[in-house]
Design a protein around this motif. Sequence first.
Motif, PDB file in Angstrom:
ATOM      1  N   PRO A 153       0.252 -24.000  13.118  1.00  0.00           N
ATOM      2  CA  PRO A 153      -0.559 -24.782  14.070  1.00  0.00           C
ATOM      3  C   PRO A 153      -1.081 -26.091  13.491  1.00  0.00           C
ATOM      4  O   PRO A 153      -1.277 -27.065  14.229  1.00  0.00           O
ATOM      5  N   ASP A 154      -1.309 -26.142  12.177  1.00  0.00           N
ATOM      6  CA  ASP A 154      -1.791 -27.375  11.549  1.00  0.00           C
ATOM      7  C   ASP A 154      -0.643 -28.297  11.135  1.00  0.00           C
ATOM      8  O   ASP A 154      -0.832 -29.240  10.365  1.00  0.00           O
ATOM      9  N   LYS A 155       0.575 -28.011  11.645  1.00  0.00           N
ATOM     10  CA  LYS A 155       1.782 -28.812  11.402  1.00  0.00           C
ATOM     11  C   LYS A 155       2.311 -28.696   9.977  1.00  0.00           C
ATOM     12  O   LYS A 155       3.185 -29.473   9.579  1.00  0.00           O
ATOM     13  N   LYS A 156       1.813 -27.752   9.208  1.00  0.00           N
ATOM     14  CA  LYS A 156       2.353 -27.515   7.884  1.00  0.00           C
ATOM     15  C   LYS A 156       3.474 -26.475   7.973  1.00  0.00           C
ATOM     16  O   LYS A 156       3.525 -25.693   8.913  1.00  0.00           O
ATOM     17  N   THR A 157       4.332 -26.466   6.982  1.00  0.00           N
ATOM     18  CA  THR A 157       5.452 -25.531   7.008  1.00  0.00           C
ATOM     19  C   THR A 157       4.993 -24.132   6.618  1.00  0.00           C
ATOM     20  O   THR A 157       4.025 -23.963   5.860  1.00  0.00           O
ATOM     21  N   TYR A 158       5.714 -23.124   7.107  1.00  0.00           N
ATOM     22  CA  TYR A 158       5.448 -21.755   6.682  1.00  0.00           C
ATOM     23  C   TYR A 158       5.932 -21.524   5.248  1.00  0.00           C
ATOM     24  O   TYR A 158       5.380 -20.693   4.541  1.00  0.00           O
ATOM     25  N   TYR A 159       6.945 -22.247   4.870  1.00  0.00           N
ATOM     26  CA  TYR A 159       7.520 -22.092   3.528  1.00  0.00           C
ATOM     27  C   TYR A 159       6.523 -22.600   2.488  1.00  0.00           C
ATOM     28  O   TYR A 159       6.139 -23.769   2.487  1.00  0.00           O
ATOM     29  N   GLU A 160       6.102 -21.717   1.578  1.00  0.00           N
ATOM     30  CA  GLU A 160       5.005 -22.043   0.658  1.00  0.00           C
ATOM     31  C   GLU A 160       5.385 -22.987  -0.479  1.00  0.00           C
ATOM     32  O   GLU A 160       4.516 -23.479  -1.197  1.00  0.00           O
ATOM     33  N   TYR A 161       6.670 -23.245  -0.640  1.00  0.00           N
ATOM     34  CA  TYR A 161       7.110 -24.041  -1.785  1.00  0.00           C
ATOM     35  C   TYR A 161       7.670 -25.404  -1.379  1.00  0.00           C
ATOM     36  O   TYR A 161       8.332 -26.067  -2.165  1.00  0.00           O
ATOM     37  N   THR A 162       7.378 -25.818  -0.156  1.00  0.00           N
ATOM     38  CA  THR A 162       7.921 -27.082   0.354  1.00  0.00           C
ATOM     39  C   THR A 162       7.525 -28.264  -0.525  1.00  0.00           C
ATOM     40  O   THR A 162       8.373 -29.059  -0.949  1.00  0.00           O
ATOM     41  N   GLY A 163       6.227 -28.404  -0.792  1.00  0.00           N
ATOM     42  CA  GLY A 163       5.755 -29.526  -1.604  1.00  0.00           C
ATOM     43  C   GLY A 163       6.339 -29.520  -3.004  1.00  0.00           C
ATOM     44  O   GLY A 163       6.656 -30.573  -3.565  1.00  0.00           O
ATOM     45  N   LEU A 164       6.506 -28.335  -3.574  1.00  0.00           N
ATOM     46  CA  LEU A 164       7.066 -28.230  -4.919  1.00  0.00           C
ATOM     47  C   LEU A 164       8.518 -28.698  -4.954  1.00  0.00           C
ATOM     48  O   LEU A 164       8.948 -29.363  -5.903  1.00  0.00           O
ATOM     49  N   TRP A 165       9.277 -28.364  -3.905  1.00  0.00           N
ATOM     50  CA  TRP A 165      10.674 -28.801  -3.870  1.00  0.00           C
ATOM     51  C   TRP A 165      10.782 -30.302  -3.655  1.00  0.00           C
ATOM     52  O   TRP A 165      11.741 -30.942  -4.111  1.00  0.00           O
ATOM     53  N   HIS A 166       9.825 -30.897  -2.964  1.00  0.00           N
ATOM     54  CA  HIS A 166       9.812 -32.358  -2.831  1.00  0.00           C
ATOM     55  C   HIS A 166       9.623 -33.016  -4.198  1.00  0.00           C
ATOM     56  O   HIS A 166      10.316 -33.983  -4.546  1.00  0.00           O
ATOM     57  N   ILE A 167       8.674 -32.503  -4.970  1.00  0.00           N
ATOM     58  CA  ILE A 167       8.439 -33.046  -6.313  1.00  0.00           C
ATOM     59  C   ILE A 167       9.665 -32.822  -7.189  1.00  0.00           C
ATOM     60  O   ILE A 167      10.087 -33.712  -7.938  1.00  0.00           O
ATOM     61  N   TYR A 168      10.235 -31.629  -7.078  1.00  0.00           N
ATOM     62  CA  TYR A 168      11.449 -31.310  -7.835  1.00  0.00           C
ATOM     63  C   TYR A 168      12.556 -32.311  -7.520  1.00  0.00           C
ATOM     64  O   TYR A 168      13.237 -32.823  -8.429  1.00  0.00           O
ATOM     65  N   ALA A 169      12.766 -32.594  -6.233  1.00  0.00           N
ATOM     66  CA  ALA A 169      13.833 -33.512  -5.828  1.00  0.00           C
ATOM     67  C   ALA A 169      13.605 -34.906  -6.408  1.00  0.00           C
ATOM     68  O   ALA A 169      14.543 -35.554  -6.888  1.00  0.00           O
ATOM     69  N   PHE A 170      12.348 -35.372  -6.365  1.00  0.00           N
ATOM     70  CA  PHE A 170      12.046 -36.699  -6.912  1.00  0.00           C
ATOM     71  C   PHE A 170      12.336 -36.754  -8.406  1.00  0.00           C
ATOM     72  O   PHE A 170      12.977 -37.699  -8.898  1.00  0.00           O
TER      73      PHE A 170
END
Length: 343
Positions: A153-170
């Motif tokens: 509902p707060d527009k965040k993903t259910y997947y708990e590791y989304t932000g970590l994978w973004h940092i990983y990709a960078f």
Amino acid sequence: MDWSRWVVAFVTFFCLVPGLGASDGDADPIYKSCVEECQTTGCVGKKCFQHCKLSSDGKPIDGPWYHQEPLYQRWKQWDCQSDCQYHCMISREDERSELGLKPVKYHGRWPFHRVYGIQEPVSVALTAVILALQFHGWISFFILVYYKLPLRPDKKTYYEYTGLWHIYAFLYMNAWLWCAVYHTRDVVLTEKLYFSSTVAWVGFSLILATFRAFNIRDEAARVMIAAPVIAFVTTHILYLNFYNFDKGLNAKVSGAMTLVQVLIWLVWATSSRHPSRWKLWLVVLVGGSLSMLVEVYDFPPLGRYVDARAIWHVAAIPLGYIWWSFVRDDAEFRTSSLLKKTK
């Protein structure tokens, strides 16, 4: 599964790494004499270099550097010494080839043919493909978690590791970028940036592997695990760049962190019932084995263009695609599991 074999193999590899940089070519008297003569005469055989024509006070006879070479070509940093070393190396290797002798390394590197000032053109081209593939993998993951899978509902993903994978990709793309730059022109700055960016990515990969394998979602626990690793990696990078650029130490540090995360992923893939665990097995086992073979069974570049690292780069292309496929599958798997729990 016999884990001891893998541990022994990786440990043996990391112990061998510091000794792989030895070279004999730059100690060759004929090569050394050629370089010394070139720096005096500005020529190797019939090929002469304008920026080697110096007066007694060390200034170019034919005017300042901007009259000798366009500014947009100065990035190559091919000065008198490096040009002399390169052409003397090629000349000496031609002589050795005619005598039936095997190629040797010069200043820690195999002899490559330059193309438009690029030291290792095949590796650079392949690295560019890998970089594009990693970008595609990250974008496809981004589209999946934000536009294809349900959001909270707060527009965040259910997947708990989304932000970590973004940092990983960078960090991963940054490492491949400096890998391409390093293979384009190996100077002290590009080498330090390449080593630093790679160890930063390896350190974060260890953090991410720990979080995912042990399903750590509590922020306090994540900080307690990540803080020491980040502090260690930061200290190591500062040590390399500002105190002692020790390649052997860097190989041991990167190797130790790689070994730990490989074992973490393998143990998790063995004990987990994840539907895409076979992809993890494939990437970790095949990728780890190939990286070991590349370092241990290093060989002279074929045709002075394709070496062991270029072959590893070829293998990294499909492995990179499979890796991001696993990441997307994991996002779908975790999102589906969490949605079932909320119903």
